[in-house]
Design an enzyme around this catalytic site. Structure first.
Site, PDB file in Angstrom:
ATOM      1  CD  GLN A 186     -37.084  -7.899  46.963  1.00 57.09           C
ATOM      2  OE1 GLN A 186     -36.181  -7.083  46.970  1.00 57.09           O
ATOM      3  NE2 GLN A 186     -37.308  -8.666  45.921  1.00 57.09           N
ATOM      4  CG  HIS A 243     -38.407  -4.636  51.684  1.00 54.75           C
ATOM      5  ND1 HIS A 243     -38.084  -4.540  50.347  1.00 54.75           N
ATOM      6  CD2 HIS A 243     -37.283  -5.090  52.306  1.00 54.75           C
ATOM      7  CE1 HIS A 243     -36.817  -4.924  50.169  1.00 54.75           C
ATOM      8  NE2 HIS A 243     -36.317  -5.266  51.334  1.00 54.75           N
ATOM      9  CB  CYS A 292     -50.607   5.686  68.557  1.00 51.30           C
ATOM     10  SG  CYS A 292     -50.368   3.947  68.965  1.00 51.30           S
ATOM     11  CB  SER A 318     -34.350  -5.111  39.567  1.00 47.84           C
ATOM     12  OG  SER A 318     -34.217  -4.513  40.841  1.00 47.84           O
TER      13      SER A 318
HETATM   14  P1  OAD Z   1     -37.583  -3.204  40.856  1.00 48.23           P
HETATM   15  O1  OAD Z   1     -38.416  -2.084  40.334  1.00 48.23           O
HETATM   16  O2  OAD Z   1     -36.173  -2.915  41.199  1.00 48.23           O
HETATM   17  O3  OAD Z   1     -37.590  -4.403  39.804  1.00 48.23           O
HETATM   18  C1  OAD Z   1     -38.786  -4.883  39.250  1.00 48.23           C
HETATM   19  C2  OAD Z   1     -38.460  -6.025  38.306  1.00 48.23           C
HETATM   20  O4  OAD Z   1     -39.694  -6.518  37.806  1.00 48.23           O
HETATM   21  C3  OAD Z   1     -37.619  -5.628  37.096  1.00 48.23           C
HETATM   22  O5  OAD Z   1     -36.538  -6.539  36.944  1.00 48.23           O
HETATM   23  C4  OAD Z   1     -38.588  -5.735  35.913  1.00 48.23           C
HETATM   24  O6  OAD Z   1     -37.971  -6.194  34.718  1.00 48.23           O
HETATM   25  C5  OAD Z   1     -39.583  -6.760  36.422  1.00 48.23           C
HETATM   26  N1  OAD Z   1     -40.928  -6.617  35.840  1.00 48.23           N
HETATM   27  C6  OAD Z   1     -41.581  -5.499  35.462  1.00 48.23           C
HETATM   28  N2  OAD Z   1     -42.807  -5.779  34.980  1.00 48.23           N
HETATM   29  C7  OAD Z   1     -42.941  -7.124  35.060  1.00 48.23           C
HETATM   30  C8  OAD Z   1     -43.983  -8.041  34.716  1.00 48.23           C
HETATM   31  N3  OAD Z   1     -45.147  -7.633  34.204  1.00 48.23           N
HETATM   32  N4  OAD Z   1     -43.766  -9.356  34.926  1.00 48.23           N
HETATM   33  C9  OAD Z   1     -42.592  -9.796  35.446  1.00 48.23           C
HETATM   34  N5  OAD Z   1     -41.587  -8.985  35.801  1.00 48.23           N
HETATM   35  C10 OAD Z   1     -41.742  -7.658  35.620  1.00 48.23           C
HETATM   36  O7  OAD Z   1     -38.386  -3.814  42.102  1.00 48.23           O
HETATM   37  P2  OAD Z   1     -37.854  -4.784  43.260  1.00 48.23           P
HETATM   38  O8  OAD Z   1     -36.771  -5.676  42.764  1.00 48.23           O
HETATM   39  O9  OAD Z   1     -39.042  -5.390  43.890  1.00 48.23           O
HETATM   40  O10 OAD Z   1     -37.596  -1.544  48.713  1.00 48.23           O
HETATM   41  O11 OAD Z   1     -37.239  -3.730  44.258  1.00 48.23           O
HETATM   42  C11 OAD Z   1     -36.718  -4.172  45.483  1.00 48.23           C
HETATM   43  C12 OAD Z   1     -36.915  -3.123  46.532  1.00 48.23           C
HETATM   44  O12 OAD Z   1     -36.426  -1.861  46.049  1.00 48.23           O
HETATM   45  C13 OAD Z   1     -38.359  -2.804  46.858  1.00 48.23           C
HETATM   46  O13 OAD Z   1     -38.911  -3.712  47.779  1.00 48.23           O
HETATM   47  C14 OAD Z   1     -38.269  -1.440  47.442  1.00 48.23           C
HETATM   48  C15 OAD Z   1     -37.385  -0.826  46.387  1.00 48.23           C
HETATM   49  O14 OAD Z   1     -36.714   0.306  46.726  1.00 48.23           O
HETATM   50  C16 OAD Z   1     -37.808  -0.650  49.686  1.00 48.23           C
HETATM   51  O15 OAD Z   1     -38.582   0.277  49.550  1.00 48.23           O
HETATM   52  C17 OAD Z   1     -37.002  -0.931  50.912  1.00 48.23           C
END
Ligand code: OAD
Length: 234
Positions: free
Chosen positions: A92, A110, A137, A179
């Site tokens: 993502q 994404h 562009c 997350s």
């Molecule tokens: P989130 O910020 O929602 O979640 C990040 C996760 O990583 C959390 O569950 C943290 O506990 C975990 N985390 C943080 N530090 C860590 C570490 N050192 N080791 C392991 N885990 C760790 O990010 P995403 O789930 O990636 O989309 O978010 C999904 C999407 O939401 C993104 O791609 C973006 C965002 O809005 C778009 O922009 C469309």
């Protein structure tokens, strides 16, 4: 063994890229409706360009960490270790840290922050500078139509057919550093469960989706991911 790995912002956190929803995360500092939706871009393109110019600077300077390196090793060594073995990596993340760690095939559902796309002709090109309405562009030479080649809220993620096909053929599902908030990615673990394949969450702490997984490994990705890869390849 066909392994399906989904990564999120947590895999890049220790490379200095902020996550989105942790304390001090990107969406606590910026209103996602303003900077990450088509409506926000239509309303105020300069604000959206300023946000992605800032993000692009951060991404440009970041370096891959031990978790990215371990996944790239898994891609390279899995076929030799397990007959028919293959890794599908769906991220993502819009950074290029998996690629910089040597990963060859990365599915960016994404999109990618270091690329731009032209609304007029569809041309996609690598772009690491400062974007504005004045930039032309490289495909059609028109100015004003370029936007970051990322998926905004309300838009359809990329490569969905390829992701579905890989999900349906996989023998193990692993989510790393996400997350479990944003769909469709957050729903992939449930699909894997319906196919009765093992599911593993590797995260700093149990995510919103933790109870859907068979198993969890918790701690910083730079420690947990190399250790897990080591076990899988042992
Ligand atoms: P989130 O910020 O929602 O979640 C990040 C996760 O990583 C959390 O569950 C943290 O506990 C975990 N985390 C943080 N530090 C860590 C570490 N050192 N080791 C392991 N885990 C760790 O990010 P995403 O789930 O990636 O989309 O978010 C999904 C999407 O939401 C993104 O791609 C973006 C965002 O809005 C778009 O922009 C469309």
């Amino acid at each position: 063994m066909r392994v399906f790995v989904l990564t999120g912002a947590g895999v890049s956190a220790e490379s200095g890229l902020g996550t989105f929803r942790d304390a001090g995360g990107v969406w606590s500092m910026f209103d996602l409706k303003e900077v990450a939706t088509p409506e926000g871009f239509a309303r105020d393109p300069a604000k959206v360009h300023a946000f992605y110019n800032m993000r692009r600077r951060v991404h440009r300077d970041a370096r891959p960490n031990a978790a990215h390196a371990a996944l790239s090793r898994l891609e390279r060594d899995l076929p030799a270790r397990h007959p028919g073995g293959a890794l599908t990596l769906v991220t993502q993340n819009v950074d290029e840290l998996h690629e910089l760690a040597g990963h060859r095939d990365v599915i960016h559902m994404h999109g990618e922050a270091l690329k731009v796309r032209c609304a007029a002709c569809g041309h996609v090109a690598r772009f690491t500078g400062e974007l504005s309405d004045a930039v032309a562009c490289g495909g059609c030479a028109q100015a004003g139509g370029l936007r970051p080649d990322v998926v905004w809220f309300g838009e359809t993620p990329m490569h969905l057919a390829r992701i579905q096909e890989a999900l349906e053929q996989s023998d193990l599902f692993v989510a790393i550093g996400t997350s479990g908030t944003v769909y469709p990615a957050a729903g992939y673990v449930a699909q894997a469960r319906r196919r009765s394949i093992p599911t593993l969450e590797i995260n700093l702490e149990p995510s919103n989706n933790a109870r859907v997984f068979d198993r969890g490994i918790y701690g910083p990705a730079t420690e947990t991911v190399p250790a897990w890869v080591e076990t899988l390849l042992a």
